[in-house]
Design an enzyme around this catalytic site. Structure first.
Site, mmCIF file in Angstrom:
data_model
loop_
_atom_site.group_PDB
_atom_site.id
_atom_site.type_symbol
_atom_site.label_atom_id
_atom_site.label_comp_id
_atom_site.label_asym_id
_atom_site.label_seq_id
_atom_site.Cartn_x
_atom_site.Cartn_y
_atom_site.Cartn_z
ATOM 1 N N SER A 3 0.897 -1.059 0.008
ATOM 2 C CA SER A 3 -0.022 0.111 -0.009
ATOM 3 C C SER A 3 0.982 1.346 0.079
ATOM 4 O O SER A 3 0.328 2.184 -0.021
ATOM 5 C CB SER A 3 -0.889 0.039 1.218
ATOM 6 O OG SER A 3 -0.349 -0.030 2.385
ATOM 7 N N LYS A 6 -5.697 3.424 9.239
ATOM 8 C CA LYS A 6 -5.009 4.407 8.720
ATOM 9 C C LYS A 6 -5.434 5.624 8.597
ATOM 10 O O LYS A 6 -4.675 6.754 8.759
ATOM 11 C CB LYS A 6 -4.709 3.937 7.074
ATOM 12 C CG LYS A 6 -3.841 2.588 6.844
ATOM 13 C CD LYS A 6 -3.845 2.275 5.525
ATOM 14 C CE LYS A 6 -3.071 0.900 5.167
ATOM 15 N NZ LYS A 6 -3.098 0.532 3.993
#
Length: 548
Positions: free
Chosen positions: A427, A470
């Site tokens: 990611s 996140k």
């Protein structure tokens, strides 16, 4: 004869009674002190303990159940909804079977305790089986009665312990089950957790089928990837995410402080803790996904209060000003983004077992011969993301206004600070590419922007996981803009309103869309970019125009 009377009184099938009568007849023919007689006697005693035909009556009131769940747990909306759904089905059809729920999430988020609340709301007996570290299939299925010291498996023992045939059985830490030469316990669990088979569960010790179809099995796990595929397929997995700071505050104020005060025999006049002190405790003394460490820190404050009260003080108050005097220096400093825009430095976002975190990525392009240096304890997947980023920038060098020979004339060093911590996963692709374009063009990246997403070789932004954690990390660090892949728009529903009110989420389909949002100045040579025509007087205005 006593055994025969007891067997006759059992409300079980004739097949089981015939089996037990045979054992009784065998016992009659044996000498009273023989070893074999002791084995048969123990076997009959254990079989007679099985609660055939005994069941607790479910008293299901959906509104009452919802109140019990809300009283015992803060948040966990998705799990509570799923539990209430199950209760509604059980209310309409008490004989319903076929739901094996697996609660998956990090330690300390309330997986075990919510199952207790479920049992309480259904008025069922609750039994917990700890599966962590089990290597022997005999622990699940039992050992044949011919062995010395043999006994039934843990599932049958749990049913006996509950005293009914329809308890709630919690199979705790199902992902920690191992296997060795003694067999595979997870394979033995397949039969118990399969609604089509568990009405005739075979235990090696009992030797006749036991009906487990009325048992409500619920399992818990920290890491579902380590559960065997056939076992995973039999369960409906419900994810429990890490708590936000606000959720932790409510849990501490409404549950943990009261629980610890009761445990330490303190009342409201003797012990007080301010809201600011609780927030400091969460931010500066704990770093975890759940609330276990937080509970320990509150217990530590209660112990200090007990000492103070026993020394003659009338009350003990914990405030933001005196918490360091009580617990010592703060262990963690909050993650904060830099206030200055920087070239070649980007705010990436990473998922960890204790929640999300800001992952700064730094890139330096040095005069050299085209070497690619990767440091910061990066894993194989992250190294591949970095190589993909370099190849993509090479393919688009003319559009970005970058020297097309940079890969021959520059040594590129990619570094993720905090080198002692291993980092991996795909990611960071978009973040690495953004930092590389910034370094090679000399245009700074805005410090208030964070991003997450994988990049393909053609520049497409690809889906990632862990967006809730996140986004919370970006919010705590002070970012007001988070760039995410377009495929992750569906995950925005899971993000708390607290975060959404402050952070602007921008979904992008490809890398070209990131440049006008993340870079401090527009790149004039990017195709299809209208930013070059926009005249913006100051930095604040620029942010608001780009992110609309």
């Amino acid at each position: 004869e006593v055994y025969k009377e007891k067997v006759n009184a059992l409300s079980c099938s004739d097949e089981i009674k015939d089996k037990l009568f045979k054992e009784c007849n065998k016992l009659i023919k044996m000498p009273s002190g023989s070893h074999e007689g002791t084995v048969v006697r123990n076997y009959l005693d254990k079989c007679l303990e099985i609660p055939f035909g005994k069941c607790t009556k479910d008293t299901i009131n959906l509104s009452k159940a919802q109140k019990i769940l809300d009283k015992d747990h803060y948040g966990l909306k998705k799990v509570k909804e799923r539990i209430v759904d199950s209760l509604a089905v059980y209310k309409r059809n008490p004989d319903f079977s076929g739901q094996i729920i697996c609660l998956a999430g990090p330690p300390g988020v309330g997986k075990t305790s919510i199952v207790k609340s479920l049992a309480k709301s259904m008025n069922r007996k609750y039994v917990r089986i700890a599966l962590g570290g089990i290597h022997d299939e005999g622990e699940i299925r039992g050992h044949r009665k011919t062995y010395i010291g043999s006994m039934p498996g843990r599932i049958i023992e749990a049913v006996i312990k509950s005293g009914v045939m329809n308890p709630v059985i919690l199979l705790d830490e199902i992902d920690k089950v191992g296997n060795d030469y003694k067999g595979d316990p997870s394979s033995a669990l397949l039969e118990a957790l399969d609604p089509e088979q568990n009405s005739t569960f075979a235990d090696h010790y009992i030797e006749f089928p036991i009906d487990l179809s009325k048992v409500l099995f619920i399992t818990t796990a920290n890491d579902v990837s380590s559960i065997s595929a056939p076992l995973y397929d039999r369960m409906e997995v419900i994810e429990l995410n890490s708590y936000t700071a606000l959720e932790k505050f409510h849990i501490a104020k409404e549950h943990l402080v009261k629980k610890e005060m009761k445990k330490h025999n303190l009342n409201g006049r003797e012990f007080k803790i301010t809201d600011d002190a609780l927030n400091t405790l969460i931010e500066s003394y704990t770093r975890e996904a759940g609330v276990r460490k937080l509970e320990k820190m509150i217990a530590s404050l209660c112990r200090k209060a007990a000492v103070a009260l026993e020394s003659g003080e009338k009350s003990f108050k914990v405030t933001d000003d005196n918490i360091e005097d009580i617990l010592g220096k703060k262990k963690y400093s909050p993650e904060k983004i830099s206030s200055d825009n920087a070239v070649g430095t980007v705010n990436g976002l990473a998922w960890t077992s204790v929640g999300g975190t800001i992952l700064p990525i730094e890139i330096s392009a040095l005069e050299g011969t085209g070497k690619l240096e990767l440091t910061g304890n990066l894993g194989d997947v992250m190294k591949e993301s970095a190589k993909t980023a370099v190849s993509y920038v090479r393919s688009k060098s003319k559009e970005f206004g970058i020297d097309s020979d940079f890969y021959k004339t520059k040594d590129i060093h990619i570094h993720a600070p905090e080198g002692a911590i291993p980092k991996d996963g795909p990611s960071a692709g978009l973040a690495i590419t953004t930092a590389l374009v910034s370094e090679l063009t000399g245009i700074a990246i805005k410090s208030n922007v964070a991003m997450t997403g994988e990049i393909s070789l053609k520049g497409k932004a690809m889906e990632i996981g862990g967006l809730k954690e996140k986004s919370m990390a970006a919010y705590k660090a002070g970012c007001d803009t988070v760039i995410i892949p377009q495929d992750n728009i569906k995950d925005l529903d899971e993000i708390s309103d607290e975060v959404k009110s402050v952070v602007n989420f921008i979904a992008v389909a490809g890398f070209d869309e990131i440049i006008p949002i993340a870079l401090d100045e527009p790149l004039s040579k990017i195709k299809n970019t209208k930013m070059a025509d926009v005249v913006i007087p100051d930095k604040k205005a620029r942010t608001s125009v780009i992110t609309q």
